[in-house]
Design a protein around this motif. Structure first.
Motif, PDB file in Angstrom:
ATOM      1  N   MET A   1       0.819  -1.210   0.000  1.00  0.00           N
ATOM      2  CA  MET A   1       0.000   0.000   0.000  1.00  0.00           C
ATOM      3  C   MET A   1       0.855   1.263   0.000  1.00  0.00           C
ATOM      4  O   MET A   1       0.657   2.159  -0.821  1.00  0.00           O
ATOM      5  CB  MET A   1      -0.921  -0.028   1.229  1.00  0.00           C
ATOM      6  CG  MET A   1      -1.689   1.258   1.493  1.00  0.00           C
ATOM      7  SD  MET A   1      -3.021   1.542   0.309  1.00  0.00           S
ATOM      8  CE  MET A   1      -3.719   3.063   0.957  1.00  0.00           C
TER       9      MET A   1
ATOM     10  N   THR B   1      -4.551   6.352   5.704  1.00  0.00           N
ATOM     11  CA  THR B   1      -5.087   5.133   6.306  1.00  0.00           C
ATOM     12  C   THR B   1      -5.575   5.459   7.717  1.00  0.00           C
ATOM     13  O   THR B   1      -4.871   6.106   8.480  1.00  0.00           O
ATOM     14  CB  THR B   1      -4.013   4.022   6.400  1.00  0.00           C
ATOM     15  OG1 THR B   1      -3.391   3.840   5.132  1.00  0.00           O
ATOM     16  CG2 THR B   1      -4.649   2.695   6.826  1.00  0.00           C
TER      17      THR B   1
ATOM     18  N   TYR C   1      -8.406  -2.072  10.676  1.00  0.00           N
ATOM     19  CA  TYR C   1      -7.816  -2.905   9.630  1.00  0.00           C
ATOM     20  C   TYR C   1      -7.224  -4.180  10.218  1.00  0.00           C
ATOM     21  O   TYR C   1      -7.468  -5.288   9.723  1.00  0.00           O
ATOM     22  CB  TYR C   1      -6.724  -2.144   8.864  1.00  0.00           C
ATOM     23  CG  TYR C   1      -5.806  -3.085   8.135  1.00  0.00           C
ATOM     24  CD1 TYR C   1      -6.233  -3.735   6.979  1.00  0.00           C
ATOM     25  CD2 TYR C   1      -4.556  -3.407   8.650  1.00  0.00           C
ATOM     26  CE1 TYR C   1      -5.423  -4.656   6.331  1.00  0.00           C
ATOM     27  CE2 TYR C   1      -3.740  -4.325   8.010  1.00  0.00           C
ATOM     28  CZ  TYR C   1      -4.183  -4.948   6.853  1.00  0.00           C
ATOM     29  OH  TYR C   1      -3.390  -5.871   6.234  1.00  0.00           O
TER      30      TYR C   1
ATOM     31  N   SER D   1      -6.356   1.216  -1.283  1.00  0.00           N
ATOM     32  CA  SER D   1      -6.730   0.598  -0.009  1.00  0.00           C
ATOM     33  C   SER D   1      -7.501  -0.700  -0.251  1.00  0.00           C
ATOM     34  O   SER D   1      -7.243  -1.724   0.398  1.00  0.00           O
ATOM     35  CB  SER D   1      -7.572   1.568   0.812  1.00  0.00           C
ATOM     36  OG  SER D   1      -7.974   0.987   2.039  1.00  0.00           O
TER      37      SER D   1
ATOM     38  N   ASP E   1     -11.991  -0.291   2.393  1.00  0.00           N
ATOM     39  CA  ASP E   1     -11.792   1.160   2.332  1.00  0.00           C
ATOM     40  C   ASP E   1     -11.431   1.673   3.725  1.00  0.00           C
ATOM     41  O   ASP E   1     -12.300   1.828   4.586  1.00  0.00           O
ATOM     42  CB  ASP E   1     -13.058   1.839   1.824  1.00  0.00           C
ATOM     43  CG  ASP E   1     -12.915   3.377   1.750  1.00  0.00           C
ATOM     44  OD1 ASP E   1     -11.792   3.869   1.968  1.00  0.00           O
ATOM     45  OD2 ASP E   1     -13.928   4.037   1.487  1.00  0.00           O
ATOM     46  N   TYR E   2     -10.120   1.902   3.937  1.00  0.00           N
ATOM     47  CA  TYR E   2      -9.636   2.415   5.218  1.00  0.00           C
ATOM     48  C   TYR E   2      -9.074   3.824   5.087  1.00  0.00           C
ATOM     49  O   TYR E   2      -8.234   4.249   5.879  1.00  0.00           O
ATOM     50  CB  TYR E   2      -8.576   1.472   5.790  1.00  0.00           C
ATOM     51  CG  TYR E   2      -9.111   0.081   6.085  1.00  0.00           C
ATOM     52  CD1 TYR E   2      -9.811  -0.165   7.256  1.00  0.00           C
ATOM     53  CD2 TYR E   2      -8.944  -0.957   5.162  1.00  0.00           C
ATOM     54  CE1 TYR E   2     -10.329  -1.443   7.521  1.00  0.00           C
ATOM     55  CE2 TYR E   2      -9.448  -2.224   5.421  1.00  0.00           C
ATOM     56  CZ  TYR E   2     -10.138  -2.455   6.597  1.00  0.00           C
ATOM     57  OH  TYR E   2     -10.648  -3.718   6.847  1.00  0.00           O
ATOM     58  N   VAL E   3      -9.556   4.566   4.083  1.00  0.00           N
ATOM     59  CA  VAL E   3      -9.098   5.942   3.864  1.00  0.00           C
ATOM     60  C   VAL E   3      -9.913   6.885   4.744  1.00  0.00           C
ATOM     61  O   VAL E   3     -11.151   6.792   4.769  1.00  0.00           O
ATOM     62  CB  VAL E   3      -9.248   6.334   2.384  1.00  0.00           C
ATOM     63  CG1 VAL E   3      -8.784   7.776   2.169  1.00  0.00           C
ATOM     64  CG2 VAL E   3      -8.441   5.386   1.496  1.00  0.00           C
TER      65      VAL E   3
END
Length: 275
Positions: free
Chosen positions: A67, A128, A206, A263, A270-272
């Motif tokens: 990532m 993140t 996450y 991500s 989706d960890y944005v």
């Protein structure tokens, strides 16, 4: 009998050839430098990890992947005035390299904390989410605060923000709970939770999702005990132009959905950060 005149002539020719070669090398070197200056491209040494899947590591072919590597590469494409050169290492060495100026910028899921903010500068766009949750087995119960963990056993990974948060709480509340420290793999963390070696794991969503997905740990969690995100981190003397350019590129990558796509590819979700 040798011809002295001929020898002198040969010597002068030899010297002339050497002089031409030296001049040629100097001209090529000068031309190369002028070419780089004319192009306006500046090389920036960027630090990241070499063994931190799925964030930054070397794949089976020895190539950088993950990532954070993908984010670095996406920014590099947006900034033609810079050429990013990767310097990969473990996390402590990456921090040392950045502090000493060996690198100017680092990406390795770095969270802000007071200690780091004294020594470094952070980018303005997080990529993140690293809100800290207290993950437990259902039988342990849902925890919303460190106070709820009284009498329990925690595991924290060395040099992480979660370790810093845990230590800060224990400083004010000595012996509130036990702590196991280390650099456990995801599998070792799952084994530790299943065997009751420890029963609380401070971690971002996450990491909890990964444990539940890969090892069926069925961990639960309550409210976040800390809100945080991963940011680019700069050397304290970093060029303001570089910082502005990276921040702008990050903002564009977030707006156009690239960070979300990366991500989903690397983190399986989706960890944005939304803000």
């Amino acid at each position: 009998m040798q011809n002295k005149t001929g020898n002198h002539k040969g010597l002068w020719i030899g010297l002339a050839i050497v002089a031409v070669m030296i001049i040629g090398v100097m001209v090529l070197h000068h031309t190369s430098k002028n070419s780089q200056a004319a192009s306006g491209v500046q090389t920036i040494n960027v630090g990241s990890g070499n063994d931190g899947q799925p964030f930054a590591y070397l794949d089976k072919n020895g190539q950088p992947a993950g990532m954070d590597i993908a984010v670095i590469q996406a920014i590099d494409k947006k900034l033609p005035q810079y050429k990013f050169k990767l310097t990969l290492s473990d996390f402590p060495t990456m921090i040392t390299n950045l502090k000493s100026g060996k690198t100017s910028l680092a990406f390795y899921q770095i969270e802000k904390n007071p200690e780091r903010q004294q020594d470094f500068k952070f980018g303005s766009v997080g990529y993140t989410i690293w809100d800290t949750l207290l993950a437990t087995k259902k039988s342990t119960g849902v925890l919303n605060t460190f106070a709820d963990a009284k009498g329990k056993k925690l595991y924290v990974t060395n040099s992480t923000n979660q370790a810093t948060l845990t230590d800060a709480y224990l400083k004010k509340n000595p012996n509130a709970f036990g702590v196991t420290r280390g650099t456990y793999t995801v599998e070792q963390i799952a084994q530790g939770l299943n065997s009751d070696q420890f029963n609380v794991y401070p971690a971002p969503k996450y990491s909890i999702d990964l444990l539940n997905r890969q090892f069926k740990t069925n961990l639960v969690y309550g409210k976040a005990v800390n809100h945080s995100s991963a940011y680019p981190m700069f050397n304290k003397k970093a060029d303001p132009k570089l910082m502005k350019a990276v921040n702008q590129a990050m903002a564009e990558l977030k707006k156009d959905g690239t960070l979300k796509q990366l991500s989903q590819k690397w983190l399986k979700g989706d960890y944005v950060p939304k803000d």
